[in-house]
Design a protein around this motif. Structure first.
Motif, mmCIF file in Angstrom:
data_model
loop_
_atom_site.group_PDB
_atom_site.id
_atom_site.type_symbol
_atom_site.label_atom_id
_atom_site.label_comp_id
_atom_site.label_asym_id
_atom_site.label_seq_id
_atom_site.Cartn_x
_atom_site.Cartn_y
_atom_site.Cartn_z
ATOM 1 N N UNK A 289 12.669 6.736 4.217
ATOM 2 C CA UNK A 289 11.795 6.900 4.868
ATOM 3 C C UNK A 289 11.962 8.331 5.814
ATOM 4 N N UNK A 290 10.937 9.252 5.342
ATOM 5 C CA UNK A 290 10.945 10.549 5.873
ATOM 6 C C UNK A 290 10.333 10.719 7.235
ATOM 7 N N UNK A 291 10.410 11.573 8.424
ATOM 8 C CA UNK A 291 10.173 10.934 9.365
ATOM 9 C C UNK A 291 9.039 11.291 9.883
ATOM 10 N N UNK A 292 7.875 11.557 8.793
ATOM 11 C CA UNK A 292 6.761 11.926 9.168
ATOM 12 C C UNK A 292 5.705 10.135 8.178
ATOM 13 N N UNK A 293 6.244 9.667 8.026
ATOM 14 C CA UNK A 293 5.925 7.974 7.595
ATOM 15 C C UNK A 293 6.340 7.541 8.326
ATOM 16 N N UNK A 294 6.475 7.080 9.532
ATOM 17 C CA UNK A 294 6.545 6.180 10.280
ATOM 18 C C UNK A 294 6.886 6.630 11.995
ATOM 19 N N UNK A 295 6.361 5.659 12.536
ATOM 20 C CA UNK A 295 7.314 5.859 13.583
ATOM 21 C C UNK A 295 8.672 5.280 13.626
ATOM 22 N N UNK A 296 9.451 6.066 14.770
ATOM 23 C CA UNK A 296 11.174 6.455 14.844
ATOM 24 C C UNK A 296 11.142 5.381 14.440
ATOM 25 N N UNK A 297 11.114 4.286 15.647
ATOM 26 C CA UNK A 297 11.492 3.049 15.790
ATOM 27 C C UNK A 297 11.282 2.417 14.437
ATOM 28 N N UNK A 298 10.058 2.129 13.627
ATOM 29 C CA UNK A 298 10.340 1.497 12.229
ATOM 30 C C UNK A 298 10.895 2.551 11.146
ATOM 31 N N UNK A 299 11.264 3.746 11.965
ATOM 32 C CA UNK A 299 12.082 4.451 10.748
ATOM 33 C C UNK A 299 13.625 4.569 10.915
ATOM 34 N N UNK A 300 13.754 4.153 11.728
ATOM 35 C CA UNK A 300 15.110 4.238 11.980
ATOM 36 C C UNK A 300 15.836 1.774 11.514
ATOM 37 N N UNK A 301 14.373 1.437 11.533
ATOM 38 C CA UNK A 301 14.925 0.022 11.672
ATOM 39 C C UNK A 301 15.020 0.054 9.500
ATOM 40 N N UNK A 302 14.605 0.873 9.070
ATOM 41 C CA UNK A 302 14.050 0.296 7.670
ATOM 42 C C UNK A 302 15.263 1.673 7.353
ATOM 43 N N UNK A 303 15.344 2.639 7.940
ATOM 44 C CA UNK A 303 16.994 3.626 7.232
ATOM 45 C C UNK A 303 17.894 3.385 7.424
ATOM 46 N N UNK A 304 17.900 2.715 8.868
ATOM 47 C CA UNK A 304 19.600 2.381 9.331
ATOM 48 C C UNK A 304 19.738 1.058 8.575
ATOM 49 N N UNK A 305 19.210 0.054 9.548
ATOM 50 C CA UNK A 305 19.088 -1.870 9.656
ATOM 51 C C UNK A 305 19.368 -1.577 8.153
ATOM 52 N N UNK A 306 17.814 -1.178 7.619
ATOM 53 C CA UNK A 306 17.911 -1.376 5.973
ATOM 54 C C UNK A 306 18.831 -0.721 5.256
ATOM 55 N N UNK A 307 19.582 0.476 5.832
ATOM 56 C CA UNK A 307 20.797 0.966 4.952
ATOM 57 C C UNK A 307 22.012 -0.138 4.948
#
Length: 315
Positions: free
Chosen positions: A77-95
């Motif tokens: 998920x790119x930085x413009x698409x979600x809030x920082x916390x949701x992006x972290x959950x998707x990119x890091x925890x999701x991966x």
């Protein structure tokens, strides 16, 4: 004699233009399953498609049902698409969830799409950055922490579980038809901002070429990290000129001023960390990938720029 079983491949980030290109290249030779956390995409009856977050409990059901042989992870998920916390959950925890399930269910091939942004933009970057260079971006911008953490996770699994055969790709700016990132939006705009006094060298790769690169990487199980970039580069302001953009000089100080002017130019999203990439060159060395996988981009810069010159997006 029974027909040989096709490889079963999970493709994440299926709603993106790049995933569509990869799927089109593999659909005849592989049985594909498409997943995206944002929306369910229609890819025809032959390709099951799901709208599932990697962190959701039902995501594991796909591994049980389809018995995947490989994973192509394009769902960053790119930085413009979600809030920082949701992006972290998707990119890091999701991966992490994806890699854990891959190990649990005996996956034998994984390709992870990262970004050259992990190197960070600094005045003292070397002329060509190879894969051994440190990932400095996390220390320069909080908006890139999740991108670096995603790579760190993939790196840990790459060395801890060699049987996963993980390949991490760091492409330069991906552009071309259907691409919806910030760089593509700038090249497609009739007017584009430039930071006064700065015109860093940049690299661009056509979406067709990066899709070819991903397929090449998947089909040859070479573990490791690889930059993906052409051998040519161009100054940012020259690229805008060749794309037919009117350049709008923007003072780089104070930092809030460029963002105000970008809003005035109706650029809907412009991640703050990109400001540094419009100041300092980040030119990556793609020779290792080209040599290992026999890769040579087919779309030259002049073709890329012609597309944007002929397809301007009205403001």
């Amino acid at each position: 004699m029974s027909e040989q079983r096709k490889p079963h491949i999970l493709v994440t980030g299926a709603a993106g233009a790049l995933a569509h290109q990869v799927i089109e290249r593999l659909r005849e030779t592989c049985d594909l399953v498409a997943v995206d956390a944002r929306e369910q995409v229609q890819l025809g009856d032959a390709i099951p498609s799901y709208c599932i977050d990697c962190n959701h409990r039902s995501f594991e059901d796909l591994f049980r049902r389809y018995q995947f042989d490989g994973v192509i992870h394009l769902g960053r998920i790119h930085s413009s698409q979600l809030t920082r916390m949701r992006r972290y959950n998707a990119n890091v925890l999701g991966t992490q969830k994806l890699l854990d399930l891959s190990h649990k269910y005996g996956i034998r091939r994984i390709v992870v799409l990262s970004t050259y942004h992990v190197y960070g933009a600094m005045a003292y970057n070397p002329a060509l950055i190879n894969e051994s260079a440190p990932m400095k971006s996390a220390g320069l911008s909080a908006d890139l922490i999740d991108s670096v953490e995603l790579e760190n996770l993939a790196n840990i699994y790459l060395w801890r579980f060699p049987e996963l055969n993980i390949t991490i790709l760091r492409p330069c700016n991906i552009v071309g038809p259907g691409v919806r990132n910030t760089m593509s939006a700038l090249l497609a705009s009739p007017r584009a901002p430039v930071l006064a006094g700065f015109s860093p060298m940049m690299q661009f790769i056509h979406i067709d070429d990066i899709a070819d690169a991903i397929v090449l990487a998947y089909n040859k199980a070479t573990r490791g990290i690889f930059n993906v970039a052409p051998e040519d580069w161009v100054a940012y302001q020259k690229a805008l000129e060749l794309c037919g953009c009117t350049r709008i000089p923007v003072p780089s100080v104070p930092p809030i001023l460029p963002r105000l002017l970008l809003r005035a130019l109706r650029l809907r999203s412009f991640p703050a960390y990109l400001m540094e990439f419009f100041k300092y060159p980040v030119v990556i060395d793609g020779r290792a990938f080209a040599k290992e996988f026999g890769f040579k981009p087919k779309r030259p810069l002049k073709e890329i720029f012609r597309f944007y010159r002929d397809n301007k997006t009205p403001l």
